[in-house]
Write an enzyme that holds these catalytic residues in place. Sequence first.
Site, PDB file in Angstrom:
ATOM      1  N   CYS A  33      -4.734   0.116   4.902  1.00 56.62           N
ATOM      2  CA  CYS A  33      -6.201  -0.389   5.444  1.00 56.62           C
ATOM      3  C   CYS A  33      -6.435  -1.280   4.121  1.00 56.62           C
ATOM      4  O   CYS A  33      -6.804  -2.286   4.156  1.00 56.62           O
ATOM      5  CB  CYS A  33      -7.169   0.461   5.623  1.00 56.62           C
ATOM      6  SG  CYS A  33      -7.857   1.709   4.356  1.00 56.62           S
ATOM      7  N   GLU A  48      -5.041  -4.186   8.926  1.00 57.24           N
ATOM      8  CA  GLU A  48      -4.547  -3.017   8.623  1.00 57.24           C
ATOM      9  C   GLU A  48      -2.034  -3.348   8.736  1.00 57.24           C
ATOM     10  O   GLU A  48      -1.799  -4.332   9.543  1.00 57.24           O
ATOM     11  CB  GLU A  48      -4.157  -1.491  10.394  1.00 57.24           C
ATOM     12  CG  GLU A  48      -3.067  -0.168   9.397  1.00 57.24           C
ATOM     13  CD  GLU A  48      -4.706   0.279   8.912  1.00 57.24           C
ATOM     14  OE1 GLU A  48      -4.430   1.645   8.954  1.00 57.24           O
ATOM     15  OE2 GLU A  48      -5.807   0.151   9.414  1.00 57.24           O
TER      16      GLU A  48
END
Length: 364
Positions: free
Chosen positions: A322, A356
Amino acid sequence: MLPWQTDPENYETLFAQKCAHVEEDLLALSPPVADRFSSPAESYRVRAEFRVWHDEDDLNYVMFDPADPRTPVVIEDFAPALAPIRELMPRLRDYLKPRPALRKKLFQAEFMATTTNELLVTLIYHRPLDEQWEQEAYQLAAEFGISLVGRSRKQKRVIGQDFVSDQFCVNGRWYHYRQYEQSFVQPNAPVNQKMLNWAWEHSRECPGDLLELYCGNGNFTLPLASQYPNVIATELAKSGTKAALENLQNNGIDNVQVVRLSAEEVSQAMAGDREFRRLAALPQPLSDYELRTVFVDPPRAGLDSATLECVRQFDTILYVSCNPTTLKQNIQDLNNTHSVHSFALFDQFPYTQHIESAVLLKQR
């Protein structure tokens, strides 16, 4: 943009710009061309949390601009949320307004929804919850056909259940997930569907048994289990391991062992530095598994030095991140033993700078 703002007309342009920025930053590592996976422009978030603002007889959901944290911004419609949340929000607010037992010292409202239209609402109070609250809360839950959790200091009242159940399709098979209130779940349901299929497809290139770190509720564990003879999935949070075990059982998956250990502890066990009683419950000693592939989905800080040395031992590394910045650093740290063979970008967080990333690394 602010958390409640969307710009559907310009979404594709904004997504392309974000991808290009990450790709340019990673250029020195010579990754392959990134596969880009976009999000719906609206109605994608499975969770939404709001402060509840009282103004005499009025009641509103509000959020705050970080640049002006003292001024509440009334949220009439939270466009990022899944449709069931958007539809319930105004109806719930209007229901609460004339009911003192439910609205008195109500501080925060949290919504959790699924792609199958289940809804769970958590109401958080700055006062004890009494019998009158519970009676009216049962009526509220029945009125809207939802589960409800009431929270105050040292209190948790559950009406219905404290989880929702969602489902995602991977390679033609549906997997069912129990997702608990106030536990981590992937925030963007449509993008999570794409991430699961990407991970499953690329795991076909990964040999041996699988070690998974940071497994959470088993989001990736369930579909990946079909690719390996044996899987050891680790997670430190009790709520995560509980959900993972339930999800494995509910999906009839029996080749996964879930162990409550941190990534650091797993690294120590793999190196033979420490023995852990929790590993004694495995059907066979850890050393008897053919652990050649590792899957990691760490927090924003990325992999620490000990975990990096641990994953370096594996033939293949599937890494979901992330935070592209810490991913870049970790890839650089592994560069003398592994190279990037596949690269993907998933827009879990539209209209923000966050994205992401996922890479498949193989030993040189």
